[in-house]
Enzyme design. Structure first.
Site, PDB file in Angstrom:
ATOM      1  N   GLU A  53      32.749  59.817  16.892  1.00  0.00           N
ATOM      2  CA  GLU A  53      32.328  60.948  17.713  1.00  0.00           C
ATOM      3  C   GLU A  53      32.983  62.248  17.266  1.00  0.00           C
ATOM      4  O   GLU A  53      32.555  63.331  17.689  1.00  0.00           O
ATOM      5  CB  GLU A  53      32.634  60.675  19.185  1.00  0.00           C
ATOM      6  CG  GLU A  53      34.109  60.583  19.541  1.00  0.00           C
ATOM      7  CD  GLU A  53      34.724  59.222  19.304  1.00  0.00           C
ATOM      8  OE1 GLU A  53      35.863  58.991  19.764  1.00  0.00           O
ATOM      9  OE2 GLU A  53      34.079  58.373  18.640  1.00  0.00           O
ATOM     10  N   LYS A  54      33.998  62.160  16.407  1.00  0.00           N
ATOM     11  CA  LYS A  54      34.693  63.366  15.946  1.00  0.00           C
ATOM     12  C   LYS A  54      34.022  64.022  14.745  1.00  0.00           C
ATOM     13  O   LYS A  54      34.187  65.219  14.517  1.00  0.00           O
ATOM     14  CB  LYS A  54      36.146  63.032  15.605  1.00  0.00           C
ATOM     15  CG  LYS A  54      36.999  62.623  16.796  1.00  0.00           C
ATOM     16  CD  LYS A  54      38.424  62.324  16.358  1.00  0.00           C
ATOM     17  CE  LYS A  54      39.328  62.052  17.567  1.00  0.00           C
ATOM     18  NZ  LYS A  54      38.987  60.786  18.241  1.00  0.00           N
ATOM     19  N   GLU A  74      52.218  53.561  13.322  1.00  0.00           N
ATOM     20  CA  GLU A  74      51.480  54.234  12.249  1.00  0.00           C
ATOM     21  C   GLU A  74      51.357  55.709  12.631  1.00  0.00           C
ATOM     22  O   GLU A  74      50.680  56.048  13.604  1.00  0.00           O
ATOM     23  CB  GLU A  74      50.096  53.610  12.060  1.00  0.00           C
ATOM     24  CG  GLU A  74      49.313  54.232  10.925  1.00  0.00           C
ATOM     25  CD  GLU A  74      47.928  53.615  10.748  1.00  0.00           C
ATOM     26  OE1 GLU A  74      47.408  53.657   9.619  1.00  0.00           O
ATOM     27  OE2 GLU A  74      47.362  53.114  11.737  1.00  0.00           O
ATOM     28  N   LYS A 124      27.308  53.264  14.468  1.00  0.00           N
ATOM     29  CA  LYS A 124      27.899  54.234  15.388  1.00  0.00           C
ATOM     30  C   LYS A 124      28.951  55.027  14.619  1.00  0.00           C
ATOM     31  O   LYS A 124      30.044  54.536  14.355  1.00  0.00           O
ATOM     32  CB  LYS A 124      28.540  53.565  16.607  1.00  0.00           C
ATOM     33  CG  LYS A 124      28.872  54.586  17.712  1.00  0.00           C
ATOM     34  CD  LYS A 124      30.013  54.167  18.615  1.00  0.00           C
ATOM     35  CE  LYS A 124      31.349  54.563  18.077  1.00  0.00           C
ATOM     36  NZ  LYS A 124      31.598  56.031  18.030  1.00  0.00           N
ATOM     37  N   PHE A 161      37.185  58.260  12.135  1.00  0.00           N
ATOM     38  CA  PHE A 161      37.012  59.677  11.791  1.00  0.00           C
ATOM     39  C   PHE A 161      37.512  60.026  10.403  1.00  0.00           C
ATOM     40  O   PHE A 161      37.119  61.048   9.842  1.00  0.00           O
ATOM     41  CB  PHE A 161      37.753  60.564  12.807  1.00  0.00           C
ATOM     42  CG  PHE A 161      39.255  60.551  12.655  1.00  0.00           C
ATOM     43  CD1 PHE A 161      39.892  61.360  11.721  1.00  0.00           C
ATOM     44  CD2 PHE A 161      40.045  59.714  13.440  1.00  0.00           C
ATOM     45  CE1 PHE A 161      41.271  61.333  11.575  1.00  0.00           C
ATOM     46  CE2 PHE A 161      41.420  59.683  13.295  1.00  0.00           C
ATOM     47  CZ  PHE A 161      42.043  60.498  12.360  1.00  0.00           C
ATOM     48  N   SER A 176      41.760  51.938  14.647  1.00  0.00           N
ATOM     49  CA  SER A 176      43.095  51.609  15.159  1.00  0.00           C
ATOM     50  C   SER A 176      43.181  50.150  15.591  1.00  0.00           C
ATOM     51  O   SER A 176      42.169  49.482  15.828  1.00  0.00           O
ATOM     52  CB  SER A 176      43.422  52.508  16.352  1.00  0.00           C
ATOM     53  OG  SER A 176      42.634  52.127  17.483  1.00  0.00           O
ATOM     54  N   CYS A 214      44.166  54.957   5.925  1.00  0.00           N
ATOM     55  CA  CYS A 214      44.719  53.645   6.270  1.00  0.00           C
ATOM     56  C   CYS A 214      45.492  53.060   5.098  1.00  0.00           C
ATOM     57  O   CYS A 214      46.247  52.095   5.264  1.00  0.00           O
ATOM     58  CB  CYS A 214      43.628  52.696   6.720  1.00  0.00           C
ATOM     59  SG  CYS A 214      42.415  52.319   5.447  1.00  0.00           S
TER      60      CYS A 214
END
Length: 538
Positions: A215-216, A420, A212, A188, A265, A320
């Protein structure tokens, strides 16, 4: 088991007519994407060059993190729709792989031009769905655009090698060929940059692709796909599916998908790496991080403070490569006071506010997690120098805002250090020497990036040599390489053998075929030899 957020799954019959969609925004080019069907908030799949509404009864609400308004709704793509997307990519592959590399590059030239022209449209969508400031959203798009620009000249990276006369009358050469159908699973936090790390490199190498989006915030991927087709990408070369666990597992398991790219993640990344590799796929998995910055006493004060503030709190810490941990060598009191002073001056607001320095975090769950980790640090003995957990933004009282937060006297055994945080939280640690500081960094399991701030070339060289991180900054807080290099995270931050973009990216999306050929007159009656062929003359 792979954990994705599916709390917002709803049944289509529960749609509310009050919901405000992205179509109400004023964009720099076309105000309403062609894939929007009327006033529907449903985000379609892209299958074989056509935006197709999913038949799934379930969806996930895409929430504006500053207002809690529903922006759009992502369907949980059905297995039949997923199979159709993979089939479309498979059918498009033979023709696309035989398309001249110069033609594929020209499509990338056109795509980079269209992205530039639609920069504001993409940035507006990112700010609405993801929350980052408009300026930061433009940076998101631009860093992805640089990969597209690099793809425009990738032909030389796809060249093979040739050696004549490896033996008498025998030549050997190697060629790089595309793999086939490849797939990408996106996070996201960079809705434009990460998709652009993936599909432009893959398709310029001659592969077809199934993407893909998160979804957020799927909107940027949809806009980019629309622009790619406008640039001339043939039907079926790029396809988009949506969903969570089931869609991800389908990508990992599908026999026709040859390679998978993932950013996200560690929990999801290791699941994807293990499951996809078990089915024979290539995998590149960029995962979590705990990036450290070592500050020596001789560092330039003003430049270092600005770097720590920008890298620690930019994008609300949801990078990240965020510099989330600073290790001061020697006394830290002076640095801590100055950091608090500058962090307090930052403006927290909705990303659409032109004066905002940082916006909200992505979700209420993300905010709760950030606050919980900060509290765990306090309870473990850390000093809370600045607390942004209870910040309220006028006009956006329901937003997922966390203000700049600074924890000092943190030790390596604290949960706030080991995890994190992925929020606007800067952790401060101390070391008596550069050697001790380097040991602190190297003991951490992650290896995405690390930086040192100093005016000593000797110290910088020692750091560069001894530090165990894939990307090293010397007076550079976020050392993300430009696309002619590769993104080289290491240790627990990366799983796989070949990194994203650059030479490694091309190698990931291609396979080597070696050809040995013989063109010479053979004497008649020479007979047959069953001995192992060698380059020695008999």
């Amino acid at each position: 088991m792979l954990q994705f957020s599916i709390q917002r799954v709803r049944n289509m019959r529960r749609l509310s007519p009050r919901i405000i969609g992205v179509a109400s925004l004023q964009f720099s080019t076309a105000t309403v994407p062609s894939w929007r069907h009327g006033n529907s908030l449903r985000v379609p799949n892209l299958i074989g060059g056509t935006f197709v509404d999913s038949h799934s009864p379930d969806h996930i609400d895409v929430i504006n993190p500053a207002t809690q308004e529903v922006v759009s709704q992502v369907p949980l793509t059905t297995r039949e729709e997923f199979n159709s997307a993979v089939s479309a990519a498979k059918e498009a592959f033979p023709s696309w792989r035989n398309t001249p590399i110069t033609t594929r590059q020209r499509i990338m030239f056109k795509l980079q031009d269209l992205i530039r022209k639609n920069m504001d449209k993409l940035a507006s969508n990112i700010t609405t769905e993801q929350g980052k400031t408009l300026k930061d959203a433009q940076g998101d798009v631009f860093r992805g655009l640089e990969v597209v620009e690099h793809a425009c000249g990738m032909a030389t990276l796809q060249m093979g090698e040739y050696m004549p006369n490896v033996s008498s009358g025998i030549d050997t050469y190697s060629i790089r060929e595309p793999l086939g159908v490849c797939a990408g699973i996106c996070p996201f936090n960079f809705p434009a940059m990460i998709p652009l790390w993936m599909f432009p490199v893959a398709v310029t190498c001659g592969n077809t692709f199934v993407l893909k989006p998160s979804e957020k915030d799927p909107g940027a991927s949809m806009i980019l796909a629309e622009l790619a087709m406008e640039a001339g990408l043939p039907n079926g070369v790029l396809n988009i599916v949506h969903g969570t666990n089931d869609t991800v597992n389908a990508i990992c398991d599908d026999e026709d998908i040859r390679a998978v790219s993932f950013v996200g993640s560690n929990t999801a990344g290791m699941h994807i790496y293990s499951r996809a590799a078990a089915s024979g796929k290539r995998v590149q998995s960029n995962m979590g991080a705990k990036n450290h910055g070592i500050v020596l006493p001789d560092a330039n004060v003003d430049a270092t403070l600005n770097a720590l503030i920008a890298a620690g709190f930019g994008a609300a810490g949801q990078r990240c490569m965020a510099l989330s941990t600073v290790v001061f060598v020697g006394d830290s009191k002076f640095w801590e006071e100055k950091l608090v002073e500058r962090a307090k001056a930052l403006k927290v607001s909705a990303g659409t506010d032109p004066e905002a320095d940082l916006g909200p975090v992505i979700s209420k769950q993300a905010k709760e997690r950030v606050c919980k980790l900060v509290q765990s640090g306090v309870e473990s003995g850390a000093r809370l120098l600045l607390d942004g957990r209870s910040i309220k933004v006028p006009g956006y009282e329901q937003g997922n805002f966390v203000g700049p937060t600074i924890l000092a006297d943190v030790t390596a055994d604290m949960e706030c250090y080991k995890e994190e945080i992925f929020g606007p939280v800067l952790i401060c640690m101390q070391a008596d020497s550069l050697d001790e500081a380097i040991k602190i960094v190297n003991r951490n399991k992650y290896g995405n990036g690390a930086a040192i701030f100093t005016s000593s070339g000797i110290a910088a060289r020692k750091f560069q040599t001894e530090i165990e991180a894939g990307q090293v900054g010397i007076n550079v807080p976020i050392p993300v390489p430009l696309p002619f290099f590769s993104f080289t995270g290491s240790k627990a931050s990366f799983a796989g053998d070949l990194n994203f973009y650059g030479k490694a990216g091309v190698q990931f999306f291609t396979q080597i075929k070696t050809v040995t050929q013989q063109w010479k007159d053979l004497p008649s009656g020479a007979g047959v030899s069953l001995a192992m062929p060698t380059s020695q003359k008999s």
